[in-house]
Design a protein around this motif. Structure first.
Motif, mmCIF file in Angstrom:
data_model
loop_
_atom_site.group_PDB
_atom_site.id
_atom_site.type_symbol
_atom_site.label_atom_id
_atom_site.label_comp_id
_atom_site.label_asym_id
_atom_site.label_seq_id
_atom_site.Cartn_x
_atom_site.Cartn_y
_atom_site.Cartn_z
ATOM 1 N N ILE A 42 26.333 24.848 19.999
ATOM 2 C CA ILE A 42 27.266 25.673 20.772
ATOM 3 C C ILE A 42 27.195 27.052 20.126
ATOM 4 C CG2 ILE A 42 29.650 26.102 21.472
ATOM 5 C CD1 ILE A 42 30.159 23.097 21.350
ATOM 6 N N GLY A 43 26.594 27.988 20.829
ATOM 7 C CA GLY A 43 26.380 29.313 20.241
ATOM 8 C C GLY A 43 25.545 29.172 18.980
ATOM 9 N N PRO A 44 25.960 29.837 17.902
ATOM 10 C CA PRO A 44 25.172 29.780 16.669
ATOM 11 C C PRO A 44 25.433 28.525 15.827
ATOM 12 C CG PRO A 44 27.057 31.205 16.354
ATOM 13 C CD PRO A 44 27.082 30.782 17.811
ATOM 14 N N TYR A 45 26.311 27.650 16.283
ATOM 15 C CA TYR A 45 26.712 26.487 15.498
ATOM 16 C C TYR A 45 26.173 25.190 16.105
ATOM 17 C CZ TYR A 45 29.966 29.840 13.555
ATOM 18 O OH TYR A 45 30.501 30.952 12.960
ATOM 19 N N VAL A 46 26.067 24.184 15.268
ATOM 20 C CA VAL A 46 25.764 22.823 15.725
ATOM 21 C C VAL A 46 26.977 21.985 15.359
ATOM 22 C CG1 VAL A 46 24.252 20.827 15.472
ATOM 23 C CG2 VAL A 46 23.274 23.124 15.412
ATOM 24 N N VAL A 47 27.647 21.459 16.377
ATOM 25 C CA VAL A 47 28.858 20.663 16.141
ATOM 26 C C VAL A 47 28.479 19.198 16.021
ATOM 27 C CG1 VAL A 47 30.302 22.356 17.333
ATOM 28 C CG2 VAL A 47 29.419 20.388 18.602
ATOM 29 N N ASP A 48 29.282 18.439 15.283
ATOM 30 C CA ASP A 48 28.979 17.025 15.083
ATOM 31 C C ASP A 48 29.024 16.259 16.399
ATOM 32 O OD1 ASP A 48 28.607 17.369 12.335
ATOM 33 O OD2 ASP A 48 30.673 16.825 11.858
ATOM 34 N N PHE A 49 30.125 16.421 17.148
ATOM 35 C CA PHE A 49 30.293 15.724 18.421
ATOM 36 C C PHE A 49 30.999 16.648 19.401
ATOM 37 C CE2 PHE A 49 30.325 12.595 15.072
ATOM 38 C CZ PHE A 49 29.419 11.653 15.529
ATOM 39 N N VAL A 50 30.614 16.555 20.669
ATOM 40 C CA VAL A 50 31.310 17.324 21.694
ATOM 41 C C VAL A 50 31.400 16.501 22.970
ATOM 42 C CG1 VAL A 50 29.220 18.534 22.524
ATOM 43 C CG2 VAL A 50 31.472 19.553 22.902
ATOM 44 N N CYS A 51 32.573 16.566 23.573
ATOM 45 C CA CYS A 51 32.785 16.045 24.918
ATOM 46 C C CYS A 51 32.977 17.290 25.776
ATOM 47 C CB CYS A 51 34.018 15.136 24.958
ATOM 48 S SG CYS A 51 34.354 14.496 26.608
ATOM 49 N N ARG A 52 31.898 17.730 26.406
ATOM 50 C CA ARG A 52 31.916 19.018 27.120
ATOM 51 C C ARG A 52 32.898 19.018 28.290
ATOM 52 N NH1 ARG A 52 28.062 22.458 24.999
ATOM 53 N NH2 ARG A 52 26.263 21.451 24.060
ATOM 54 N N SER A 53 33.023 17.888 28.988
ATOM 55 C CA SER A 53 33.923 17.857 30.146
ATOM 56 C C SER A 53 35.378 18.066 29.734
ATOM 57 C CB SER A 53 33.778 16.539 30.906
ATOM 58 O OG SER A 53 34.222 15.454 30.119
ATOM 59 N N ARG A 54 35.715 17.712 28.505
ATOM 60 C CA ARG A 54 37.069 17.900 27.985
ATOM 61 C C ARG A 54 37.167 19.067 27.015
ATOM 62 N NH1 ARG A 54 40.124 13.428 29.231
ATOM 63 N NH2 ARG A 54 39.190 12.612 31.116
ATOM 64 N N LYS A 55 36.026 19.728 26.784
ATOM 65 C CA LYS A 55 35.969 20.869 25.854
ATOM 66 C C LYS A 55 36.566 20.484 24.494
ATOM 67 C CE LYS A 55 35.449 24.902 27.097
ATOM 68 N NZ LYS A 55 34.444 25.806 27.557
ATOM 69 N N LEU A 56 36.178 19.298 24.032
ATOM 70 C CA LEU A 56 36.656 18.794 22.749
ATOM 71 C C LEU A 56 35.486 18.689 21.777
ATOM 72 C CD1 LEU A 56 38.986 17.553 21.042
ATOM 73 C CD2 LEU A 56 38.102 15.327 21.778
ATOM 74 N N VAL A 57 35.652 19.302 20.617
ATOM 75 C CA VAL A 57 34.683 19.218 19.527
ATOM 76 C C VAL A 57 35.314 18.378 18.424
ATOM 77 C CG1 VAL A 57 33.556 20.548 17.683
ATOM 78 C CG2 VAL A 57 33.578 21.430 20.039
ATOM 79 N N VAL A 58 34.548 17.447 17.880
ATOM 80 C CA VAL A 58 35.004 16.649 16.744
ATOM 81 C C VAL A 58 34.041 16.884 15.584
ATOM 82 C CG1 VAL A 58 35.480 14.344 15.842
ATOM 83 C CG2 VAL A 58 36.048 14.898 18.228
ATOM 84 N N GLU A 59 34.608 17.264 14.461
ATOM 85 C CA GLU A 59 33.835 17.486 13.240
ATOM 86 C C GLU A 59 34.205 16.406 12.233
ATOM 87 O OE1 GLU A 59 31.524 19.955 12.487
ATOM 88 O OE2 GLU A 59 31.625 20.458 14.617
#
Length: 118
Positions: free
Chosen positions: A42-59
């Protein structure tokens, strides 16, 4: 450093044990059709987990996140993600490995019962 997409592929191949455990914790939501991505750019970052439909990132945070530099970096990263409309949840490795039911309960608050996401 490699571009974010190449870096994300490498991270997906080399998941940590807590990341694999979290992936298993969200299985019931994945089976119910809620799409998740692991190690997603996501942009310049790599997130551990994402649920794009809910716009939720979990680290899932290990020890390096708790140094002064790690805390500062995470604050900058969270601000970037929230500025793009994402909600960011953070769990420690211990949360996932030793208190997985607590992480599951937090996700229940966000999504509701698996299969009945609100």
């Amino acid at each position: 450093m490699a571009d974010p997409v190449t870096f994300a592929r490498k991270l997906r191949r080399e998941q940590t044990l807590p990341e694999r455990r979290f992936w298993a914790l969200i299985l019931s939501w994945r089976d119910a059709g809620l799409h998740w991505r692991r190690q997603a750019p996501i942009g310049p970052y790599v997130v551990d987990f994402v649920c794009r439909s809910r716009k939720l990132v979990v680290e899932i945070d290990g020890d390096t996140h708790y140094s002064d530099a790690g805390v500062a970096h995470d604050a900058q990263r969270t601000a970037y993600l929230e500025g793009r409309g994402h909600r960011v949840l953070r769990f420690t490795n211990a949360d996932v490995m030793q208190r997985g039911e607590g992480a599951f309960a937090v996700l229940m608050e966000v999504f509701g019962e698996p299969g009945n996401e609100s």
